[in-house]
Design an enzyme around this catalytic site. Sequence first.
Site, PDB file in Angstrom:
ATOM      1  N   GLU A  47      63.276  57.784  10.573  1.00 51.68           N
ATOM      2  CA  GLU A  47      62.031  57.831  10.412  1.00 51.68           C
ATOM      3  C   GLU A  47      61.611  59.588  10.888  1.00 51.68           C
ATOM      4  OE1 GLU A  47      60.486  55.574  11.882  1.00 51.68           O
ATOM      5  OE2 GLU A  47      60.016  53.686  11.111  1.00 51.68           O
ATOM      6  N   PRO A 177      34.354  92.496  17.063  1.00 51.41           N
ATOM      7  CA  PRO A 177      33.173  93.095  17.558  1.00 51.41           C
ATOM      8  C   PRO A 177      32.738  93.214  19.282  1.00 51.41           C
ATOM      9  CG  PRO A 177      32.807  90.650  17.471  1.00 51.41           C
ATOM     10  CD  PRO A 177      34.571  90.955  17.102  1.00 51.41           C
ATOM     11  N   ASP A 200      37.810 104.080  17.143  1.00 48.85           N
ATOM     12  CA  ASP A 200      36.296 103.795  16.609  1.00 48.85           C
ATOM     13  C   ASP A 200      35.328 104.219  17.984  1.00 48.85           C
ATOM     14  OD1 ASP A 200      36.775 104.410  14.675  1.00 48.85           O
ATOM     15  OD2 ASP A 200      36.625 102.141  13.731  1.00 48.85           O
ATOM     16  N   LYS A 222      32.463 106.987  15.483  1.00 46.98           N
ATOM     17  CA  LYS A 222      31.353 107.769  14.732  1.00 46.98           C
ATOM     18  C   LYS A 222      29.714 107.573  14.879  1.00 46.98           C
ATOM     19  CE  LYS A 222      34.439 107.301  10.560  1.00 46.98           C
ATOM     20  NZ  LYS A 222      34.816 106.496   9.360  1.00 46.98           N
ATOM     21  N   GLY A 253      36.488  98.150  14.378  1.00 46.58           N
ATOM     22  CA  GLY A 253      35.620  97.438  14.375  1.00 46.58           C
ATOM     23  C   GLY A 253      35.804  96.584  13.534  1.00 46.58           C
ATOM     24  N   GLY A 254      35.423  95.115  14.192  1.00 45.06           N
ATOM     25  CA  GLY A 254      35.829  94.546  13.163  1.00 45.06           C
ATOM     26  C   GLY A 254      36.715  94.040  12.644  1.00 45.06           C
ATOM     27  N   ASP A 255      36.658  93.759  11.153  1.00 49.14           N
ATOM     28  CA  ASP A 255      37.630  93.868  10.322  1.00 49.14           C
ATOM     29  C   ASP A 255      37.597  94.830   9.344  1.00 49.14           C
ATOM     30  OD1 ASP A 255      39.692  91.365   8.781  1.00 49.14           O
ATOM     31  OD2 ASP A 255      38.493  93.275   7.118  1.00 49.14           O
ATOM     32  N   MET A 329      24.452  98.160   9.686  1.00 50.56           N
ATOM     33  CA  MET A 329      24.580  99.732   9.160  1.00 50.56           C
ATOM     34  C   MET A 329      22.601  99.367   8.707  1.00 50.56           C
ATOM     35  SD  MET A 329      27.606 101.069   7.914  1.00 50.56           S
ATOM     36  CE  MET A 329      28.420  99.675   6.564  1.00 50.56           C
ATOM     37  N   GLY A 358      25.683  93.741  19.782  1.00 48.59           N
ATOM     38  CA  GLY A 358      26.283  91.706  20.190  1.00 48.59           C
ATOM     39  C   GLY A 358      27.551  92.379  21.340  1.00 48.59           C
TER      40      GLY A 358
HETATM   41  C1  LIG Z   1      30.839 100.153   9.158  1.00 49.47           C
HETATM   42  S1  LIG Z   1      30.310  98.858  10.130  1.00 49.47           S
HETATM   43  C2  LIG Z   1      31.832  98.247  10.101  1.00 49.47           C
HETATM   44  C3  LIG Z   1      31.568  96.742  10.973  1.00 49.47           C
HETATM   45  C4  LIG Z   1      32.975  96.153  10.968  1.00 49.47           C
HETATM   46  N1  LIG Z   1      33.953  96.838  10.074  1.00 49.47           N
HETATM   47  C5  LIG Z   1      33.396  94.868  11.382  1.00 49.47           C
HETATM   48  O1  LIG Z   1      33.576  93.690   9.655  1.00 49.47           O
HETATM   49  O2  LIG Z   1      32.157  94.103  12.265  1.00 49.47           O
HETATM   50  C6  LIG Z   1      29.342  99.474  11.662  1.00 49.47           C
HETATM   51  C7  LIG Z   1      28.381  98.092  11.796  1.00 49.47           C
HETATM   52  O3  LIG Z   1      28.185  96.387  12.087  1.00 49.47           O
HETATM   53  C8  LIG Z   1      28.062  96.345  13.032  1.00 49.47           C
HETATM   54  N2  LIG Z   1      28.377  95.933  14.236  1.00 49.47           N
HETATM   55  C9  LIG Z   1      29.483  96.583  14.033  1.00 49.47           C
HETATM   56  N3  LIG Z   1      29.885  95.670  15.666  1.00 49.47           N
HETATM   57  C10 LIG Z   1      28.652  95.206  15.786  1.00 49.47           C
HETATM   58  C11 LIG Z   1      28.338  94.256  17.010  1.00 49.47           C
HETATM   59  N4  LIG Z   1      28.872  94.424  18.207  1.00 49.47           N
HETATM   60  N5  LIG Z   1      26.518  94.172  17.438  1.00 49.47           N
HETATM   61  C12 LIG Z   1      26.035  94.532  16.296  1.00 49.47           C
HETATM   62  N6  LIG Z   1      26.409  95.410  15.121  1.00 49.47           N
HETATM   63  C13 LIG Z   1      27.234  95.417  15.278  1.00 49.47           C
HETATM   64  C14 LIG Z   1      26.765  97.067  12.650  1.00 49.47           C
HETATM   65  O4  LIG Z   1      25.986  96.669  11.854  1.00 49.47           O
HETATM   66  C15 LIG Z   1      27.783  98.959  13.168  1.00 49.47           C
HETATM   67  O5  LIG Z   1      26.308  99.342  11.909  1.00 49.47           O
END
Ligand SMILES: C[S@@+](CC[C@H](N)C(=O)[O-])C[C@H]1O[C@@H](n2cnc3c(N)ncnc32)[C@H](O)[C@@H]1O
Length: 405
Positions: A47, A177, A200, A222, A253-255, A329, A358
């Site tokens: 098994e 974030p 960044d 930026k 930042g983020g993705d 943004m 955030g």
């Molecule tokens: C150029 S974009 C990049 C987004 C990023 N690539 C993402 O996936 O989160 C930047 C914007 O993401 C948002 N953002 C990113 N991090 C944030 C945070 N910790 N708190 C609030 N807004 C955030 C805001 O709207 C900011 O102006």
Amino acid sequence: MTQSELYPLGLRIAGRKVVVIGGGKVGTRRVHGLLAAGASVTLISLETTADLADLAAEGSITWHQRGFESGDLAGAWLVQTATGVAEVDAAVTQEAEAHQIISVNAAEAEKSTAWVPAVARFDGVTVAAFGGGDPRRGMALRDAIQDQLTEGKLPTAAVRKAQEKLAGTVALVGGGPGAEDLITVRGQRLLYAADVVVTDRLGPRALLQHLHPGVEVIDVGKGPSNHPVPQDQINQILVDQAKLGKRVVRLKGGDPYVFGRGGEELDFCVANGVEVEVVPGVSSAIAVPALAGIPVTHRGVSTSFTVITGHIAVSEITGGRDHTVVILMGVASLAESAANLAAGSRGADCPIAIIEDGYGQGQRITRSTLGDVAKVAAEIGVKAPAVIVIGDVVNERNKEEESNE
Ligand SMILES: C[S@@+](CC[C@H](N)C(=O)[O-])C[C@H]1O[C@@H](n2cnc3c(N)ncnc32)[C@H](O)[C@@H]1O
């Protein structure tokens, strides 16, 4: 065999036959480890777990659905027995011994000719820990080492010979974030193994303090209407550094692909012959609303969402309040976007939330309606970075909390 007799070896088992007897939990773990090392695995077991049955069905392992028989170890370099029946494991080990095949006996460590260590890996480095016959002790040690490796506290930088010019690479790493612990494990590993980090304004900047002193940090951060390093120069920095043979991490930042200009950076690197890896990140578009208890979709409330830049005011977006709108943004154009959306099917009393900074020092959550938000935002002085969420999901958590009171 006692611990002092152990002779540690790293086996290069790729393409070589390994026989595993027993398809239970231990067998399953071992098979995965062996496959990761490229071994050609033959499983003998009446098994198996569903996992192993799937691997057999897809042809990743060969499964003989029966008990162990003499002769089963022919051609094997290594055997792992974990049947749960001590006599069978002993018979396997005995036959392995007779044919001078290294064997691991899950039931009786003392009968094994090899022990399997707990393993920590980082950037091509492997550390094996044996607990002196106490596997949990080995695992505890391994976990501590793995943490230190991942946090960059141990010297893992490659020691290169001067004449050995390695090809540089670029990793576009989504840092999440802003919170230190919302980066992926892969992203963090690459970060701590980097020679150069191009960073960044948003993203987990606190992680930079853990880098080795020799790591070069280039800040291209930026602001909203402040672009200290233009995008074409950022692209060039990545390529130039990689061409010096460096491992470059572009920490974003983020993705990287959600309004992150990751695609442009990737294209430029590839066009210049630089190898690129993209590591996804937790996007603020989803994670920052979650901070305010707002799920971007919620059964019975919202089945879809749009993520849009508010760089230019948002005009009509199809769907009603059950289609969530997430604006990044969008602080400067908030009043205009809210007026446009209020004029459509959502209406002036549609809920809206603004989450500023955030996970940062200035985190603030403001709830309002499309009709009132411009006034409210001006009164409290809403600032970027902020994520704006529109739709019935905004009040979902509030409603649940109220009904639980
Ligand atoms: C150029 S974009 C990049 C987004 C990023 N690539 C993402 O996936 O989160 C930047 C914007 O993401 C948002 N953002 C990113 N991090 C944030 C945070 N910790 N708190 C609030 N807004 C955030 C805001 O709207 C900011 O102006």
